[in-house]
Write an enzyme that holds these catalytic residues in place. Structure first.
Site, PDB file in Angstrom:
ATOM      1  CG  ASP A  93      -0.294  -0.525   2.467  1.00 60.37           C
ATOM      2  OD1 ASP A  93       0.954  -0.415   2.571  1.00 60.37           O
ATOM      3  OD2 ASP A  93      -1.008  -1.035   3.352  1.00 60.37           O
ATOM      4  CG  HIS A 164      -5.694  -2.681   8.710  1.00 61.08           C
ATOM      5  ND1 HIS A 164      -5.683  -1.365   9.108  1.00 61.08           N
ATOM      6  CD2 HIS A 164      -4.420  -3.107   8.878  1.00 61.08           C
ATOM      7  CE1 HIS A 164      -4.465  -1.026   9.475  1.00 61.08           C
ATOM      8  NE2 HIS A 164      -3.685  -2.059   9.356  1.00 61.08           N
TER       9      HIS A 164
HETATM   10  P1  PGA Z   1       2.115  -2.043  12.625  1.00 54.33           P
HETATM   11  O1  PGA Z   1       1.074  -2.020  11.445  1.00 54.33           O
HETATM   12  O2  PGA Z   1       3.108  -3.078  12.283  1.00 54.33           O
HETATM   13  O3  PGA Z   1       2.730  -0.664  12.649  1.00 54.33           O
HETATM   14  O4  PGA Z   1       1.376  -2.356  13.865  1.00 54.33           O
HETATM   15  C1  PGA Z   1       0.572  -3.239  10.990  1.00 54.33           C
HETATM   16  C2  PGA Z   1      -0.505  -2.985   9.970  1.00 54.33           C
HETATM   17  O5  PGA Z   1      -1.216  -1.983  10.096  1.00 54.33           O
HETATM   18  O6  PGA Z   1      -0.655  -3.789   9.058  1.00 54.33           O
END
Ligand code: PGA
Length: 269
Positions: A93, A164
């Protein structure tokens, strides 16, 4: 490694549209002591994939959880144990409205935490362009590039506290492809570290590959650390398969490995 198990058949109620899909309902789970060990195990997992297929096509995550994995990959490369020069990378993304060179972009992040430390860059690095004027065209071209590359061999995913994957927030459909999406407030807050710790500065939208794009990957590795992820991890494995928790769709993928630390696994029954 503390435990290794295959999560058993849980028979969640499926949406009507999903009833006909085949499912192994088995996710390989490894619970490790801490985030450091998860990072190491994830780096070993990716290394194994690249050794087996040096031209692997990887779909990569950003966020904080994979940082230790990237560190492990850099260190293996520097020791001569891993050669990433023939792989192709895609990223899950990118923030909408940010040019690749923007300091808060995932493009910048990937270079800052990973690519810039490699003695030889991957053969091809691909990211969605958040500044594209024609978003639909950009997203369709990204899907086409993945296809031309031969499809994704391994996708590495983090998980949001709301379940998500990529920026596929709750409500994302099983059939979704690369597209523009709105970012939920808790996800914007989680990304504030890239924007001077100010959630208001985090863009309100992003471009993300879809659930269908992720589901087509040959192998899936999901990394989760910290107690904030415990609820989402438990729901992903033990709850119903539902767009309300997009990671639950992974129950339908035949080859998923979850690497979690004790805290992230603490709500598993
Ligand atoms: P994070 O994000 O590793 O910063 O917790 C994970 C994600 O949102 O997929």
């Amino acid at each position: 490694m503390l435990e290794r198990s295959c999560y058993p058949e849980v028979a969640p109620p499926l949406e009507d549209s999903l009833q006909t899909l085949p499912s192994t309902r088995k996710i390989q789970i490894e619970v490790l002591e801490d985030a450091q060990m998860v990072g190491e195990a994830a780096a070993s997992f990716v290394t194994k994939q690249v050794k087996a297929k040096p031209e692997s096509v990887l779909l990569l995550p950003t966020g904080r959880t994979p940082l230790l994995m990237y560190f492990g990959l850099i260190s293996r490369t520097n020791k001569g144990e891993l050669d990433l020069s023939r792989v192709q990378t895609f990223n899950l993304d990118e923030f909408y409205g940010l040019a690749p060179k923007h300091p808060g972009s995932y493009h910048t992040y990937m270079h800052r935490v990973f690519f810039d430390y490699l003695p030889a860059l991957p053969r091809k690095i691909n990211l969605l362009d958040g500044s594209a004027i024609d978003v639909d065209k950009e997203c369709a071209a990204y899907e086409a590039k993945i296809k031309t590359a031969g499809g994704i061999d391994l996708v590495v995913l983090g998980i949001g506290t709301n379940g998500h994957i990529g920026f596929n927030e709750p409500g994302s459909s099983f059939a979704s492809r690369s597209r523009r999406v709105a970012i939920q407030p808790e996800t914007r807050a989680a990304n504030a570290f890239l924007f001077e710790n100010c959630a208001d500065n985090v863009p309100e939208a992003a471009l993300t590959v879809g659930i269908a794009t992720i589901m087509e990957a040959r192998h899936v590795l999901l990394v989760a650390t910290g107690s904030a992820k415990a609820q989402a991890v438990a729901a992903m494995l033990q709850g119903p398969i539902t767009p309300d928790l997009p990671a639950s769709f992974l129950q339908l993928h035949p080859d998923v490995t979850l690497l979690a630390d004790r805290e992230a696994a603490s709500k598993l029954l």
